[in-house]
Design a protein around this motif. Structure first.
Motif, PDB file in Angstrom:
ATOM      1  N   GLY A  96       0.774  -1.250   0.000  1.00  0.00           N
ATOM      2  CA  GLY A  96       0.000   0.000   0.000  1.00  0.00           C
ATOM      3  C   GLY A  96       0.798   1.289   0.000  1.00  0.00           C
ATOM      4  N   ILE A  97       2.099   1.231   0.271  1.00  0.00           N
ATOM      5  CA  ILE A  97       2.870   2.478   0.400  1.00  0.00           C
ATOM      6  C   ILE A  97       3.072   3.138  -0.979  1.00  0.00           C
ATOM      7  CG2 ILE A  97       5.047   3.481   1.225  1.00  0.00           C
ATOM      8  CD1 ILE A  97       5.138   1.139   3.277  1.00  0.00           C
ATOM      9  N   THR A  98       3.430   2.335  -1.965  1.00  0.00           N
ATOM     10  CA  THR A  98       3.594   2.886  -3.322  1.00  0.00           C
ATOM     11  C   THR A  98       2.231   3.314  -3.886  1.00  0.00           C
ATOM     12  OG1 THR A  98       5.424   1.317  -3.558  1.00  0.00           O
ATOM     13  CG2 THR A  98       4.737   2.482  -5.542  1.00  0.00           C
ATOM     14  N   HIS A  99       1.181   2.639  -3.454  1.00  0.00           N
ATOM     15  CA  HIS A  99      -0.178   3.021  -3.874  1.00  0.00           C
ATOM     16  C   HIS A  99      -0.457   4.477  -3.447  1.00  0.00           C
ATOM     17  CE1 HIS A  99      -4.593   1.566  -4.433  1.00  0.00           C
ATOM     18  NE2 HIS A  99      -4.463   2.848  -4.747  1.00  0.00           N
ATOM     19  N   LEU A 146       6.360 -12.096   1.187  1.00  0.00           N
ATOM     20  CA  LEU A 146       7.134 -10.843   1.211  1.00  0.00           C
ATOM     21  C   LEU A 146       8.244 -10.859   2.254  1.00  0.00           C
ATOM     22  CD1 LEU A 146       4.106  -8.377   0.948  1.00  0.00           C
ATOM     23  CD2 LEU A 146       5.708  -8.952  -0.874  1.00  0.00           C
ATOM     24  N   ASN A 181      11.741 -12.878  -2.646  1.00  0.00           N
ATOM     25  CA  ASN A 181      13.201 -13.004  -2.747  1.00  0.00           C
ATOM     26  C   ASN A 181      13.587 -13.791  -3.988  1.00  0.00           C
ATOM     27  OD1 ASN A 181      13.557 -11.488  -0.509  1.00  0.00           O
ATOM     28  ND2 ASN A 181      14.305 -13.121   0.813  1.00  0.00           N
ATOM     29  N   ILE A 200      10.899  -0.744  -3.855  1.00  0.00           N
ATOM     30  CA  ILE A 200      12.256  -1.258  -4.088  1.00  0.00           C
ATOM     31  C   ILE A 200      12.364  -2.616  -3.406  1.00  0.00           C
ATOM     32  CG2 ILE A 200      14.726  -0.909  -3.601  1.00  0.00           C
ATOM     33  CD1 ILE A 200      13.686   1.127  -5.643  1.00  0.00           C
ATOM     34  N   TRP A 201      12.719  -3.616  -4.176  1.00  0.00           N
ATOM     35  CA  TRP A 201      13.001  -4.947  -3.634  1.00  0.00           C
ATOM     36  C   TRP A 201      14.447  -5.277  -3.958  1.00  0.00           C
ATOM     37  CZ3 TRP A 201       8.320  -8.655  -5.119  1.00  0.00           C
ATOM     38  CH2 TRP A 201       7.198  -8.272  -4.370  1.00  0.00           C
ATOM     39  N   TRP A 202      15.230  -5.527  -2.943  1.00  0.00           N
ATOM     40  CA  TRP A 202      16.647  -5.846  -3.132  1.00  0.00           C
ATOM     41  C   TRP A 202      17.320  -4.825  -4.046  1.00  0.00           C
ATOM     42  CZ3 TRP A 202      18.671  -8.459   0.536  1.00  0.00           C
ATOM     43  CH2 TRP A 202      17.861  -9.339   1.258  1.00  0.00           C
ATOM     44  N   TYR A 203      17.124  -3.572  -3.693  1.00  0.00           N
ATOM     45  CA  TYR A 203      17.811  -2.414  -4.310  1.00  0.00           C
ATOM     46  C   TYR A 203      17.331  -2.081  -5.715  1.00  0.00           C
ATOM     47  CZ  TYR A 203      20.659  -3.845  -0.413  1.00  0.00           C
ATOM     48  OH  TYR A 203      21.054  -4.240   0.832  1.00  0.00           O
ATOM     49  N   THR A 208       8.976   3.579  -3.678  1.00  0.00           N
ATOM     50  CA  THR A 208       9.109   3.775  -2.234  1.00  0.00           C
ATOM     51  C   THR A 208      10.016   2.661  -1.723  1.00  0.00           C
ATOM     52  OG1 THR A 208       7.232   2.405  -1.529  1.00  0.00           O
ATOM     53  CG2 THR A 208       6.762   4.718  -2.067  1.00  0.00           C
ATOM     54  N   SER A 209      10.644   2.911  -0.584  1.00  0.00           N
ATOM     55  CA  SER A 209      11.591   1.921  -0.059  1.00  0.00           C
ATOM     56  C   SER A 209      11.739   2.113   1.443  1.00  0.00           C
ATOM     57  CB  SER A 209      12.955   2.103  -0.730  1.00  0.00           C
ATOM     58  OG  SER A 209      13.619   3.222  -0.164  1.00  0.00           O
ATOM     59  N   SER A 233      16.618   2.556   0.656  1.00  0.00           N
ATOM     60  CA  SER A 233      17.465   2.466  -0.548  1.00  0.00           C
ATOM     61  C   SER A 233      17.029   3.492  -1.585  1.00  0.00           C
ATOM     62  CB  SER A 233      17.346   1.080  -1.182  1.00  0.00           C
ATOM     63  OG  SER A 233      17.841   0.108  -0.320  1.00  0.00           O
TER      64      SER A 233
HETATM   65  C1  LIG Z   1      11.217  -8.644  -0.659  1.00  0.00           C
HETATM   66  C2  LIG Z   1      11.456  -7.222  -0.239  1.00  0.00           C
HETATM   67  C3  LIG Z   1      12.678  -6.644  -0.454  1.00  0.00           C
HETATM   68  C4  LIG Z   1      12.921  -5.321  -0.057  1.00  0.00           C
HETATM   69  N1  LIG Z   1      14.116  -4.769  -0.336  1.00  0.00           N
HETATM   70  C5  LIG Z   1      14.369  -3.486   0.039  1.00  0.00           C
HETATM   71  C6  LIG Z   1      15.620  -2.877  -0.262  1.00  0.00           C
HETATM   72  O1  LIG Z   1      16.514  -3.444  -0.891  1.00  0.00           O
HETATM   73  N2  LIG Z   1      15.810  -1.595   0.178  1.00  0.00           N
HETATM   74  C7  LIG Z   1      14.858  -0.910   0.870  1.00  0.00           C
HETATM   75  O2  LIG Z   1      15.106   0.232   1.241  1.00  0.00           O
HETATM   76  N3  LIG Z   1      13.649  -1.458   1.125  1.00  0.00           N
HETATM   77  C8  LIG Z   1      13.377  -2.723   0.721  1.00  0.00           C
HETATM   78  N4  LIG Z   1      12.141  -3.283   0.971  1.00  0.00           N
HETATM   79  C9  LIG Z   1      11.104  -2.456   1.636  1.00  0.00           C
HETATM   80  C10 LIG Z   1      10.109  -1.870   0.629  1.00  0.00           C
HETATM   81  O3  LIG Z   1      10.779  -1.241  -0.461  1.00  0.00           O
HETATM   82  C11 LIG Z   1       9.225  -0.794   1.283  1.00  0.00           C
HETATM   83  O4  LIG Z   1       8.615  -1.312   2.412  1.00  0.00           O
HETATM   84  C12 LIG Z   1       8.194  -0.251   0.293  1.00  0.00           C
HETATM   85  O5  LIG Z   1       7.803   1.052   0.668  1.00  0.00           O
HETATM   86  C13 LIG Z   1       6.949  -1.140   0.202  1.00  0.00           C
HETATM   87  O6  LIG Z   1       6.075  -0.595  -0.756  1.00  0.00           O
HETATM   88  P1  LIG Z   1       4.600  -1.186  -1.014  1.00  0.00           P
HETATM   89  O7  LIG Z   1       3.817  -0.996   0.266  1.00  0.00           O
HETATM   90  O8  LIG Z   1       4.048  -0.347  -2.115  1.00  0.00           O
HETATM   91  O9  LIG Z   1       4.741  -2.623  -1.383  1.00  0.00           O
HETATM   92  C14 LIG Z   1      11.884  -4.583   0.573  1.00  0.00           C
HETATM   93  C15 LIG Z   1      10.646  -5.181   0.779  1.00  0.00           C
HETATM   94  C16 LIG Z   1      10.429  -6.482   0.382  1.00  0.00           C
HETATM   95  C17 LIG Z   1       9.075  -7.098   0.586  1.00  0.00           C
END
Ligand SMILES: Cc1cc2nc3c(=O)[nH]c(=O)nc-3n(C[C@H](O)[C@H](O)[C@H](O)COP(=O)(O)O)c2cc1C
Length: 173
Positions: free
Chosen positions: A31-34, A62, A72, A103-106, A131-132, A135
């Motif tokens: 929901g954060i990117t939403h 997740l 992953n 961001i997932w794994w950078y 969003t992240s 990173s």
């Molecule tokens: C599998 C996975 C890997 C992630 N990798 C990173 C990362 O490398 N760097 C970072 O800052 N956040 C990382 N995050 C955190 C997400 O980027 C962050 O919580 C994001 O705002 C989630 O957005 P969403 O709610 O739209 O899914 C990761 C989250 C998940 C689930």
């Protein structure tokens, strides 16, 4: 073809933001990117479109602490293309596409690659946002540019803690 692309970008240069057809396409697992996408949609008066995985992500999917979690695995194997629901938007109708993801794994989730390959983006202006947990968006931007060199990429924005002023400045660029 070179002529067409030049004509296209000249055409866009002469349009102001209100005259452009803007799509905000995003994937968000929690929901954060939403929320970030909604802010862009409001500021640009663009159309919001959620890229939906065919199989929704569970909390365990997740779990980045589990080497074998779905997210992953999908991140490690960069040529994975996780299935998404059939597109209910015609990207060809839009001048500019904002493309959002966590961001997932950078970098970006490979599900974003599935979206990029589900329709024709050649010559389209695409602007990434993310969003992240901290990173930057830089690696994602670079990976997208290298993977889809035919797209007209514009500078992306990490939306963590971005003020409305910063958001508008980026949009108006
Ligand atoms: C599998 C996975 C890997 C992630 N990798 C990173 C990362 O490398 N760097 C970072 O800052 N956040 C990382 N995050 C955190 C997400 O980027 C962050 O919580 C994001 O705002 C989630 O957005 P969403 O709610 O739209 O899914 C990761 C989250 C998940 C689930």
């Amino acid at each position: 073809m070179i002529f067409c692309l030049t004509a296209y970008s000249q055409d866009n240069k002469n349009k102001n933001i209100k005259e452009m057809n803007i799509l905000i396409a995003f994937f968000s697992a929690t929901g954060i990117t939403h929320n970030a996408a909604e802010r862009i949609a409001k500021a640009t008066e663009g159309t919001l479109y959620e890229i939906e995985p065919q199989q929704p992500y569970t909390e365990e999917d997740l779990n980045w602490n589990n080497n074998n979690s779905r997210a992953n695995n999908e991140s490690k194997i960069r040529d994975m293309r996780p299935a998404i629901k059939a597109l209910s938007v015609n990207v060809a109708d839009y001048d500019v596409i904002y493309l959002g993801f966590p961001i997932w794994w950078y970098t970006c989730p490979t599900l974003i690659y599935t979206f990029m390959e589900a329709t024709d983006f050649k010559g389209k202006t695409v602007i990434p946002f993310a969003t992240s947990g901290g990173s930057t968006i830089r690696k994602a931007e670079n990976d997208l540019k290298v993977t889809y060199p035919n797209v007209h990429w514009k500078a992306g924005l990490l939306m963590n803690n971005v003020s409305n002023n910063e958001l508008l400045k980026w949009i108006n660029q």
